[in-house]
Design an enzyme around this catalytic site. Structure first.
Site, mmCIF file in Angstrom:
data_model
loop_
_atom_site.group_PDB
_atom_site.id
_atom_site.type_symbol
_atom_site.label_atom_id
_atom_site.label_comp_id
_atom_site.label_asym_id
_atom_site.label_seq_id
_atom_site.Cartn_x
_atom_site.Cartn_y
_atom_site.Cartn_z
ATOM 1 N N CYS A 1 -37.467 -50.155 22.851
ATOM 2 C CA CYS A 1 -37.785 -49.413 24.098
ATOM 3 C C CYS A 1 -39.068 -50.180 24.225
ATOM 4 C CB CYS A 1 -37.916 -48.021 23.697
ATOM 5 S SG CYS A 1 -36.376 -47.271 23.360
ATOM 6 N N CYS B 1 -42.897 -48.886 23.187
ATOM 7 C CA CYS B 1 -42.808 -48.137 21.641
ATOM 8 C C CYS B 1 -43.438 -49.083 20.790
ATOM 9 C CB CYS B 1 -41.443 -47.636 21.381
ATOM 10 S SG CYS B 1 -41.231 -47.073 19.474
ATOM 11 N N GLY C 1 -37.952 -45.260 14.060
ATOM 12 C CA GLY C 1 -36.586 -45.297 13.971
ATOM 13 C C GLY C 1 -35.784 -44.459 15.050
ATOM 14 N N GLU C 2 -34.231 -44.560 14.952
ATOM 15 C CA GLU C 2 -33.585 -44.041 15.802
ATOM 16 C C GLU C 2 -32.510 -43.218 14.857
ATOM 17 O OE1 GLU C 2 -32.656 -42.943 18.753
ATOM 18 O OE2 GLU C 2 -31.107 -42.120 18.119
ATOM 19 N N SER D 1 -34.712 -36.371 17.384
ATOM 20 C CA SER D 1 -34.645 -36.948 18.876
ATOM 21 C C SER D 1 -33.961 -38.260 18.798
ATOM 22 C CB SER D 1 -36.376 -37.157 19.167
ATOM 23 O OG SER D 1 -36.642 -37.978 20.266
ATOM 24 N N SER E 1 -34.709 -38.579 24.687
ATOM 25 C CA SER E 1 -35.607 -39.666 25.328
ATOM 26 C C SER E 1 -35.158 -40.026 26.665
ATOM 27 C CB SER E 1 -35.965 -40.919 24.405
ATOM 28 O OG SER E 1 -36.697 -40.258 23.195
ATOM 29 N N LEU E 2 -35.585 -39.314 27.685
ATOM 30 C CA LEU E 2 -34.992 -39.813 29.170
ATOM 31 C C LEU E 2 -36.020 -40.496 29.676
ATOM 32 C CD1 LEU E 2 -32.691 -38.875 30.620
ATOM 33 C CD2 LEU E 2 -34.134 -36.989 31.730
ATOM 34 N N HIS E 3 -37.178 -40.241 29.914
ATOM 35 C CA HIS E 3 -38.213 -41.074 30.426
ATOM 36 C C HIS E 3 -38.060 -41.827 31.960
ATOM 37 C CE1 HIS E 3 -39.729 -40.831 26.498
ATOM 38 N NE2 HIS E 3 -39.120 -41.552 25.955
ATOM 39 N N ASN F 1 -48.914 -43.290 25.319
ATOM 40 C CA ASN F 1 -49.729 -43.661 24.241
ATOM 41 C C ASN F 1 -49.792 -45.357 24.386
ATOM 42 O OD1 ASN F 1 -51.648 -43.032 22.110
ATOM 43 N ND2 ASN F 1 -50.050 -41.992 20.978
ATOM 44 N N CYS G 1 -46.120 -43.491 17.539
ATOM 45 C CA CYS G 1 -44.961 -43.939 16.830
ATOM 46 C C CYS G 1 -45.074 -45.498 16.461
ATOM 47 C CB CYS G 1 -43.803 -43.645 17.705
ATOM 48 S SG CYS G 1 -42.313 -44.519 17.127
HETATM 49 N N1 SAH Z 1 -35.848 -42.772 18.362
HETATM 50 C C1 SAH Z 1 -36.089 -41.588 18.640
HETATM 51 C C2 SAH Z 1 -37.114 -40.966 17.857
HETATM 52 C C3 SAH Z 1 -38.358 -41.384 17.833
HETATM 53 S S1 SAH Z 1 -39.545 -41.850 19.112
HETATM 54 C C4 SAH Z 1 -36.355 -41.657 20.200
HETATM 55 O O1 SAH Z 1 -36.595 -42.486 20.742
HETATM 56 O O2 SAH Z 1 -36.056 -40.438 20.678
HETATM 57 C C5 SAH Z 1 -40.089 -40.171 19.333
HETATM 58 C C6 SAH Z 1 -40.412 -40.117 20.793
HETATM 59 O O3 SAH Z 1 -41.794 -40.873 21.041
HETATM 60 C C7 SAH Z 1 -39.586 -40.535 21.829
HETATM 61 O O4 SAH Z 1 -39.198 -39.670 22.840
HETATM 62 C C8 SAH Z 1 -40.223 -41.726 22.326
HETATM 63 O O5 SAH Z 1 -39.569 -42.348 23.618
HETATM 64 C C9 SAH Z 1 -41.792 -41.536 22.297
HETATM 65 N N2 SAH Z 1 -42.503 -42.727 22.355
HETATM 66 C C10 SAH Z 1 -42.483 -43.888 21.579
HETATM 67 N N3 SAH Z 1 -43.424 -44.845 22.269
HETATM 68 C C11 SAH Z 1 -44.233 -44.052 22.731
HETATM 69 C C12 SAH Z 1 -45.534 -44.219 23.490
HETATM 70 N N4 SAH Z 1 -46.252 -45.232 23.270
HETATM 71 N N5 SAH Z 1 -45.959 -43.188 24.215
HETATM 72 C C13 SAH Z 1 -45.406 -42.107 24.298
HETATM 73 N N6 SAH Z 1 -44.203 -41.810 23.709
HETATM 74 C C14 SAH Z 1 -43.628 -42.577 23.124
HETATM 75 FE FE1 SF4 Z 2 -36.925 -46.635 21.354
HETATM 76 FE FE2 SF4 Z 2 -37.247 -44.554 19.873
HETATM 77 FE FE3 SF4 Z 2 -36.544 -46.838 18.792
HETATM 78 FE FE4 SF4 Z 2 -38.980 -46.296 19.687
HETATM 79 S S1 SF4 Z 2 -38.274 -45.500 17.815
HETATM 80 S S2 SF4 Z 2 -37.615 -48.157 20.092
HETATM 81 S S3 SF4 Z 2 -38.655 -45.057 21.315
HETATM 82 S S4 SF4 Z 2 -35.523 -45.504 20.003
#
Ligand code: SAH
Ligand code: SF4
Length: 350
Positions: A115, A118, A161-162, A191, A214-216, A290, A333
């Protein structure tokens, strides 16, 4: 070395029995580990000295070693741990104003999902965590709290991590958190970025754990720009899987929305999202972005977020903004690890 956190109650009993100890010793040890939650054998006062020495010599309480810790003004504690093979992972403890004490824990070292916004995604994938490595992160916070006469109450699998890419270990860790730490399923949230087959599998698991997606973004074009996984499982398939989850569990799904200025904070996205979620048993959790080194966008302004929430309300879709926790300590994260890797100079207080 036997890691005691790897053993079930039965295995713990078997170990002590094989050492010639009576059964009640295993019960006492279990009580020290998971009810009193002490972190050293020396504190296990009702165990004979010889047994404590043997435990000290042949077993360990976990495998994580703390390499950095930051405390935020708002009470958030962020920790960086080194695993036995040198990999680094993060966990965060968020003590809220009410009586919730929430641990945010990692399920992988790095992440393969890429993503774009992230910090963990920007690092790439190193490896899956074992169930006991996931479990121990929560255990360590539970222990700190216990020493203060407090209790860990909630867990979110929202660290690095996922979780559904490491499905079996994440689910095994969840079961252990419920059993060993007595955390109710309803107080645990997993999540996912949207791995469709695993969402369906999770729905069939029979757990009452909360699911966050995580929709976004509300269109495939927008979402694929932010979350590469959307190319594999587009929104229509994701929504079908969410509906399946709701049908099977009767539980509400949370949709996460990292609000990014000029990207997904527009009125158009709000209307599209409203239409997408209308009538669904769900809630939208908005988290202002963030900022991270590898993604040059800022968080949405608060008046845009207010408008966004109002638009969603016209479709009967509930939404709230989640306050950013530990904003002064890189609590996003993957951000502490990124800071440690990028500089030798971090304000750690161990
Ligand atoms: N991998 C999983 C869980 C870990 S991330 C997931 O993606 O859902 C947890 C949450 O933090 C997710 O909703 C992710 O999209 C969000 N996230 C990651 N980086 C971010 C950032 N820089 N600002 C705001 N939210 C963030
Ligand atoms: Fe995407 Fe969640 Fe992995 Fe970050 S931790 S890359 S938000 S899946």
């Amino acid at each position: 070395m036997i890691n005691l956190y790897e053993l079930s109650e039965t295995q713990l009993t078997d170990l002590l029995t094989s050492w010639g100890e009576p059964k009640f010793r295993a019960k006492q040890l279990y009580d020290w580990l998971y009810n009193k939650r002490v972190m050293s054998f020396a504190e296990m006062k009702n165990l004979p000295k010889e047994l404590r020495s043997r435990l000290e010599a042949e077993t360990s309480l976990g495998t994580l070693s703390l390499v950095a810790e930051q405390s935020s003004r708002d009470g958030t504690i962020k920790r960086l741990y080194k695993l036995t093979d040198g990999q680094l992972i993060e966990s965060v403890l968020m003590p809220y104003d009410d009586d919730r004490r929430t641990a945010c824990i990692s399920t992988q070292a790095g992440c393969a999902m890429g993503c774009v916004f992230c910090a963990t995604g920007q690092m790439g994938f190193s490896r899956h965590l074992k169930p006991e490595e996931i479990f121990e992160q929560a255990m360590r916070f539970a222990s700190i709290l216990e020493a203060d006469g407090d209790r860990l109450s909630n867990i979110v699998l929202m660290g690095m991590g996922e979780p559904f890419h490491n499905y079996d270990s994440s689910v095994e860790a969840i079961r252990r958190l419920m059993h060993e730490l007595g955390i109710g399923a309803r107080h645990i949230t997993v999540s996912t970025v949207g791995l469709v087959p695993q969402i369906r599998r999770f729905a069939d698991e029979g757990l009452q754990v909360k699911l966050a997606i995580s929709l976004h973004a509300a269109t495939d074009a927008e979402r694929a720009k932010l979350l590469p996984v959307n190319k594999r499982w587009p929104l229509s398939e994701l929504m079908d899987a969410c509906r399946y989850y709701i049908e099977k569990t009767g539980r509400r799904v949370t949709f996460e929305w990292a609000a990014i200025q000029g990207e997904n904070d527009t009125s158009e996205q709000a209307h599209t999202l409203g239409k997408l979620l209308k009538g669904m048993l769900c809630h939208v959790n908005i988290i202002p972005l963030n900022p991270t080194g590898g993604y040059h966008h800022g968080p949405a302004a608060s008046d845009r977020i207010e408008q966004f929430i109002e638009t969603l309300a016209t479709y009967g879709v509930s939404a709230t903004v989640r306050m950013r926790r530990g904003i002064d300590i890189d609590a996003g994260c993957g951000q502490l690890k990124a800071a440690v890797i990028n500089t030798d100079d971090i304000g750690v207080n161990l």
